[in-house]
Design a protein around this motif. Structure first.
Motif, mmCIF file in Angstrom:
data_model
loop_
_atom_site.group_PDB
_atom_site.id
_atom_site.type_symbol
_atom_site.label_atom_id
_atom_site.label_comp_id
_atom_site.label_asym_id
_atom_site.label_seq_id
_atom_site.Cartn_x
_atom_site.Cartn_y
_atom_site.Cartn_z
ATOM 1 N N ASP A 140 0.828 -1.208 0.000
ATOM 2 C CA ASP A 140 0.000 0.000 0.000
ATOM 3 C C ASP A 140 0.865 1.262 0.000
ATOM 4 O O ASP A 140 0.567 2.238 -0.690
ATOM 5 C CB ASP A 140 -0.908 0.018 1.242
ATOM 6 C CG ASP A 140 -1.806 -1.194 1.334
ATOM 7 O OD1 ASP A 140 -1.746 -2.065 0.437
ATOM 8 O OD2 ASP A 140 -2.567 -1.295 2.317
ATOM 9 N N THR A 161 -7.221 -6.098 -1.595
ATOM 10 C CA THR A 161 -8.121 -4.945 -1.596
ATOM 11 C C THR A 161 -7.420 -3.654 -1.211
ATOM 12 O O THR A 161 -7.568 -2.629 -1.884
ATOM 13 C CB THR A 161 -9.300 -5.202 -0.641
ATOM 14 O OG1 THR A 161 -10.022 -6.356 -1.086
ATOM 15 C CG2 THR A 161 -10.243 -3.999 -0.617
ATOM 16 N N SER A 162 -6.648 -3.673 -0.138
ATOM 17 C CA SER A 162 -6.015 -2.437 0.322
ATOM 18 C C SER A 162 -5.034 -1.899 -0.710
ATOM 19 O O SER A 162 -4.891 -0.674 -0.867
ATOM 20 C CB SER A 162 -5.301 -2.659 1.659
ATOM 21 O OG SER A 162 -4.276 -3.631 1.541
ATOM 22 N N LEU A 178 -5.283 -2.306 -4.060
ATOM 23 C CA LEU A 178 -6.088 -1.736 -5.145
ATOM 24 C C LEU A 178 -6.637 -0.367 -4.756
ATOM 25 O O LEU A 178 -6.633 0.569 -5.566
ATOM 26 C CB LEU A 178 -7.233 -2.687 -5.501
ATOM 27 C CG LEU A 178 -6.839 -4.028 -6.122
ATOM 28 C CD1 LEU A 178 -8.050 -4.942 -6.227
ATOM 29 C CD2 LEU A 178 -6.190 -3.843 -7.483
ATOM 30 N N VAL A 179 -7.092 -0.242 -3.531
ATOM 31 C CA VAL A 179 -7.633 1.039 -3.063
ATOM 32 C C VAL A 179 -6.526 2.090 -2.991
ATOM 33 O O VAL A 179 -6.710 3.244 -3.402
ATOM 34 C CB VAL A 179 -8.321 0.866 -1.700
ATOM 35 C CG1 VAL A 179 -8.711 2.227 -1.117
ATOM 36 C CG2 VAL A 179 -9.561 -0.018 -1.839
ATOM 37 N N ALA A 218 -5.774 3.189 -6.452
ATOM 38 C CA ALA A 218 -6.875 4.020 -6.953
ATOM 39 C C ALA A 218 -6.809 5.422 -6.375
ATOM 40 O O ALA A 218 -7.063 6.412 -7.078
ATOM 41 C CB ALA A 218 -8.210 3.371 -6.606
ATOM 42 N N ASP A 219 -6.454 5.526 -5.109
ATOM 43 C CA ASP A 219 -6.429 6.818 -4.420
ATOM 44 C C ASP A 219 -5.394 7.784 -4.993
ATOM 45 O O ASP A 219 -5.489 8.994 -4.779
ATOM 46 C CB ASP A 219 -6.161 6.617 -2.927
ATOM 47 C CG ASP A 219 -7.369 6.064 -2.176
ATOM 48 O OD1 ASP A 219 -8.485 6.092 -2.747
ATOM 49 O OD2 ASP A 219 -7.200 5.605 -1.034
ATOM 50 N N LYS A 279 -13.599 -2.587 -7.195
ATOM 51 C CA LYS A 279 -12.901 -2.006 -6.036
ATOM 52 C C LYS A 279 -12.251 -0.675 -6.394
ATOM 53 O O LYS A 279 -12.292 0.285 -5.612
ATOM 54 C CB LYS A 279 -11.840 -2.979 -5.517
ATOM 55 C CG LYS A 279 -12.398 -4.213 -4.832
ATOM 56 C CD LYS A 279 -11.273 -5.182 -4.465
ATOM 57 C CE LYS A 279 -11.820 -6.471 -3.867
ATOM 58 N NZ LYS A 279 -10.751 -7.441 -3.548
ATOM 59 N N ILE A 280 -11.661 -0.618 -7.593
ATOM 60 C CA ILE A 280 -10.995 0.620 -8.008
ATOM 61 C C ILE A 280 -12.025 1.691 -8.338
ATOM 62 O O ILE A 280 -11.899 2.853 -7.913
ATOM 63 C CB ILE A 280 -10.070 0.331 -9.211
ATOM 64 C CG1 ILE A 280 -8.968 -0.650 -8.794
ATOM 65 C CG2 ILE A 280 -9.448 1.624 -9.742
ATOM 66 C CD1 ILE A 280 -8.190 -1.225 -9.948
ATOM 67 N N GLN A 321 -15.104 1.939 -7.243
ATOM 68 C CA GLN A 321 -15.799 2.364 -6.029
ATOM 69 C C GLN A 321 -14.910 3.209 -5.124
ATOM 70 O O GLN A 321 -15.406 3.850 -4.194
ATOM 71 C CB GLN A 321 -16.324 1.141 -5.284
ATOM 72 C CG GLN A 321 -17.468 0.450 -6.016
ATOM 73 C CD GLN A 321 -17.780 -0.931 -5.491
ATOM 74 O OE1 GLN A 321 -17.305 -1.333 -4.431
ATOM 75 N NE2 GLN A 321 -18.579 -1.685 -6.250
ATOM 76 N N SER A 322 -13.618 3.234 -5.432
ATOM 77 C CA SER A 322 -12.688 4.113 -4.716
ATOM 78 C C SER A 322 -12.518 5.445 -5.431
ATOM 79 O O SER A 322 -11.684 6.262 -5.035
ATOM 80 C CB SER A 322 -11.324 3.424 -4.576
ATOM 81 O OG SER A 322 -11.454 2.222 -3.835
ATOM 82 N N ASN A 375 -11.896 5.961 -8.887
ATOM 83 C CA ASN A 375 -10.958 6.015 -10.002
ATOM 84 C C ASN A 375 -11.479 5.102 -11.121
ATOM 85 O O ASN A 375 -11.688 3.906 -10.899
ATOM 86 C CB ASN A 375 -9.567 5.538 -9.538
ATOM 87 C CG ASN A 375 -8.485 5.745 -10.587
ATOM 88 O OD1 ASN A 375 -8.756 5.813 -11.772
ATOM 89 N ND2 ASN A 375 -7.238 5.826 -10.139
#
Length: 270
Positions: free
Chosen positions: A96, A119-120, A122-123, A126-127, A151-152, A154-155, A157
């Protein structure tokens, strides 16, 4: 999608794009040698080009394998290549914390296949607001990659690529299921075929991954015929001397004639 990436908007629409470069950043001189050659070829053939190089190799089979020249030094090489040639650059990330760090230097963050469900990660990617290229795990169905895309998105991006890199076949081989390319395109994202890693022969007793680079052109032709959006090819002027994944890289001298054929195939299927 390509119009969201800096330095690709001016190139012809309708062609496939190319992500290419060495497996790892081995040094500034060799990186520039590869980037200049590929950039010139792609400019002539009007192929949108993204330079690729891993700034750190985190998933080596053996402890004594080459991992990099230093994180900051390698990322600075990537950044300078992007600025010098006016092209986007990409590298892979594994944690991350690496997402925001690498995003200061590159345009596209690549998620390794074995981390595509993380998940973390990918988020975090994306952030950054950068394009996120997720490689499909060798253990994943094409249909299941929808959730990585979700996941991306919904974050916040929507700049996403998906990359096919083969499916585990036994312990020491991979196969490509071309049916998965249109499946993943149905998620509304560009889909890339990794022509080199899809031909790896992993888990060798020597601890060094093997490969079948003689088939790179074969799998690339098939992907273009199916309608893939982009190709991922690791290339090196002297694969036998490469410090990482030399066994499945395309010799740089073979890239131009291969791309010329692929452009003709693309024109034929339009």
């Amino acid at each position: 999608m390509l119009d969201k990436i800096p330095n690709l908007k001016h190139l012809r629409s309708g062609n496939f794009f190319l992500i290419a470069g060495p497996c790892a950043i081995e040094g500034e001189d060799i990186a520039y040698e590869i980037a200049e050659k590929v950039h010139n070829i792609c400019a002539r053939l009007e192929i949108p080009y993204i330079f690729k190089g891993s700034y750190r190799k985190a998933n080596r089979s053996r402890l004594d394998s080459f991992t990099g020249i230093g994180d900051e030094r390698a990322l600075e090489v990537l950044q300078k290549i992007g600025e010098h040639y006016g092209i986007p650059v990409t590298t892979d990330i594994h944690t991350d914390e690496e997402a925001a760090y690498a995003a200061k230097y590159v345009d596209v963050l690549q998620i390794p296949a074995f981390l595509c469900r993380q998940t973390s990660l990918l988020v975090a990617a994306a952030d950054t607001g950068k394009v996120v290229n997720v490689k499909k795990g060798q253990f994943m169905s094409p249909e299941a990659m929808k959730y990585a895309v979700d996941k991306i998105r919904q974050s916040g991006n929507d700049k996403i690529f998906l990359t096919e890199r083969g499916v585990t076949f036994g312990y020491q081989d991979l196969v490509i299921d071309y049916r998965g390319l249109p499946v993943m395109q149905s998620f509304g994202v560009p889909v890339v075929l990794d022509c080199t890693h899809s031909l790896q022969q992993p888990n060798q007793a020597s601890g060094v991954t093997g490969g079948r680079p003689a088939l790179i052109e074969t799998v690339a032709k098939a992907a273009i015929a199916v309608g893939v959006d982009g190709l991922f090819i690791e290339t090196h002027p002297r694969p036998a001397e490469a410090k990482s994944d030399g066994a499945n890289m395309l010799p740089l001298e073979r890239l131009e004639p291969m791309l010329e054929k692929l452009v003709k195939i693309r024109e034929a299927i339009k």
